[in-house]
Scaffold this motif. Sequence first.
Motif, PDB file in Angstrom:
ATOM      1  N   LEU A   1       0.827  -1.200   0.000  1.00  7.72           N
ATOM      2  CA  LEU A   1       0.000   0.000   0.000  1.00  7.72           C
ATOM      3  C   LEU A   1       0.866   1.257   0.000  1.00  7.72           C
ATOM      4  CD1 LEU A   1      -2.825  -0.954   2.530  1.00  7.72           C
ATOM      5  CD2 LEU A   1      -2.951  -0.883   0.040  1.00  7.72           C
ATOM      6  N   TYR A   2       1.911   1.258   0.825  1.00  9.75           N
ATOM      7  CA  TYR A   2       2.788   2.417   0.908  1.00  9.75           C
ATOM      8  C   TYR A   2       3.456   2.660  -0.450  1.00  9.75           C
ATOM      9  CZ  TYR A   2       6.675   5.414   2.220  1.00  9.75           C
ATOM     10  OH  TYR A   2       7.582   6.440   2.279  1.00  9.75           O
TER      11      TYR A   2
ATOM     12  N   GLN B   1       2.672  10.425  -9.666  1.00 14.31           N
ATOM     13  CA  GLN B   1       1.831  10.677 -10.839  1.00 14.31           C
ATOM     14  C   GLN B   1       1.127  12.020 -10.767  1.00 14.31           C
ATOM     15  OE1 GLN B   1      -0.914   7.473 -11.821  1.00 14.31           O
ATOM     16  NE2 GLN B   1       0.512   5.986 -10.977  1.00 14.31           N
ATOM     17  N   ILE B   2       0.685  12.390  -9.588  1.00 15.67           N
ATOM     18  CA  ILE B   2      -0.097  13.620  -9.461  1.00 15.67           C
ATOM     19  C   ILE B   2       0.772  14.854  -9.276  1.00 15.67           C
ATOM     20  CG2 ILE B   2      -2.006  12.311  -8.440  1.00 15.67           C
ATOM     21  CD1 ILE B   2      -1.299  13.491  -5.743  1.00 15.67           C
ATOM     22  N   TYR B   3       2.072  14.667  -9.092  1.00 12.11           N
ATOM     23  CA  TYR B   3       2.969  15.797  -8.825  1.00 12.11           C
ATOM     24  C   TYR B   3       3.199  16.611 -10.095  1.00 12.11           C
ATOM     25  CZ  TYR B   3       7.130  18.376  -7.291  1.00 12.11           C
ATOM     26  OH  TYR B   3       8.037  19.358  -6.974  1.00 12.11           O
ATOM     27  N   GLU B   4       2.844  17.883 -10.055  1.00 13.73           N
ATOM     28  CA  GLU B   4       3.007  18.800 -11.182  1.00 13.73           C
ATOM     29  C   GLU B   4       3.447  20.164 -10.645  1.00 13.73           C
ATOM     30  OE1 GLU B   4      -0.252  20.357 -14.074  1.00 13.73           O
ATOM     31  OE2 GLU B   4       0.499  18.485 -14.937  1.00 13.73           O
ATOM     32  N   PRO B   5       4.757  20.374 -10.507  1.00 11.35           N
ATOM     33  CA  PRO B   5       5.249  21.618  -9.904  1.00 11.35           C
ATOM     34  C   PRO B   5       5.012  22.820 -10.806  1.00 11.35           C
ATOM     35  CG  PRO B   5       7.068  20.344 -10.795  1.00 11.35           C
ATOM     36  CD  PRO B   5       5.850  19.481 -10.929  1.00 11.35           C
TER      37      PRO B   5
ATOM     38  N   LYS C   1       3.125   5.945  -2.926  1.00 10.24           N
ATOM     39  CA  LYS C   1       4.265   6.689  -3.467  1.00 10.24           C
ATOM     40  C   LYS C   1       4.147   6.840  -4.978  1.00 10.24           C
ATOM     41  CE  LYS C   1       7.954   4.607  -2.086  1.00 10.24           C
ATOM     42  NZ  LYS C   1       9.417   4.376  -1.894  1.00 10.24           N
ATOM     43  N   ASP C   2       3.717   5.780  -5.648  1.00 10.28           N
ATOM     44  CA  ASP C   2       3.539   5.846  -7.098  1.00 10.28           C
ATOM     45  C   ASP C   2       2.476   6.872  -7.470  1.00 10.28           C
ATOM     46  OD1 ASP C   2       5.460   3.948  -7.513  1.00 10.28           O
ATOM     47  OD2 ASP C   2       4.056   2.283  -7.754  1.00 10.28           O
TER      48      ASP C   2
ATOM     49  N   LEU D   1       4.401  15.307   0.789  1.00 12.02           N
ATOM     50  CA  LEU D   1       3.155  14.612   1.110  1.00 12.02           C
ATOM     51  C   LEU D   1       3.369  13.584   2.208  1.00 12.02           C
ATOM     52  CD1 LEU D   1       0.211  14.562   0.244  1.00 12.02           C
ATOM     53  CD2 LEU D   1       0.793  12.817  -1.435  1.00 12.02           C
ATOM     54  N   GLN D   2       4.480  12.911   2.145  1.00 14.34           N
ATOM     55  CA  GLN D   2       4.795  11.919   3.171  1.00 14.34           C
ATOM     56  C   GLN D   2       4.967  12.576   4.534  1.00 14.34           C
ATOM     57  OE1 GLN D   2       8.395   9.727   2.442  1.00 14.34           O
ATOM     58  NE2 GLN D   2       8.086   8.326   4.160  1.00 14.34           N
TER      59      GLN D   2
END
Length: 300
Positions: free
Chosen positions: A25-26, A35-39, A30-31, A247-248
């Motif tokens: 799950l962890y 995927q959602i990271y868009e700086p 992380k995956d 996020l972590q």
Amino acid sequence: MKWFKIISIIMLVAAGGAGGYAYYLYDTVKDTASQIYEPIKEKKSDLRKEEISVERHDPISILIMGVDKRGNDRGRSDSMVVLTVNPRTDSTLMFNIPRDTRTKIVGKGIQDKINHAYAFGGVPMTMKTVENFLQVPIDYYVKVDMEGFAQIIDTLGGVDVHNQFAFHYEGYSFPEGALHLNGVKALKYSRMRYDDPRGDLGRNERQRQVLRAVMDKAASPSILADLTEILRSLGSSVKTNISPDELQKMSRDYRTAVQNVNTIEIKGSGTKISGIYYYIVSEQERNRISEAMNNQLGLK
């Protein structure tokens, strides 16, 4: 809205997982976070003297945008929620911006509806416009595809709300009282405004109601069984400049603050200018909102 869900899911993994399943799950979380990271290019807000750090447990602000795409254009941010999260006081302040609010669109040099900033210049222009309107630094954004959000609610098994008055909207009936809503109905429920005597304010209240219901469902241990499917949905319908590492850290150090949410509501009046409806907020009211949110961030 989904920012809360991501945080809740990660907390469930940290607190409830065991052995190889917990690791799986962890790893999936992380995956999804990658995927959602868009700086965006500009990291630090012009209203901050130095960059914030979740490592230092700094209070942060997050602009959540519910975006409806229209044909081939980028759409409009028809739902805007600002969160100021303070892990030092273990509290979060939540504020809806009415979509028709008239303000200066930063980068266009015109007065227009605040939700048009996204159509003109996407996330960066929206963040700058909201900052200018509130005089509050916007540190992070979360952009949500509203149709994808309906899929998440369905995966959760729907949400429970209490409707204040009966109404019909786009072919759906919503009687007064306790309601159990699937994804499509939850979106319709939170979008109606013209038949609401409070207009955008009533719509905003229903949005917050659905958000809280989603948070409650996400915190349920029974949701672990559907975690993989939920995470896959997130990856295709959410973008954010919150990095996987941030996020972590937030899931560990900001969890109590996210669970203690207070709301603040803006006051204004509707009017037509050149035949177009706008929501007008006085400078005094903007100052009141600005002071409350900056105080939550520990800023003067």
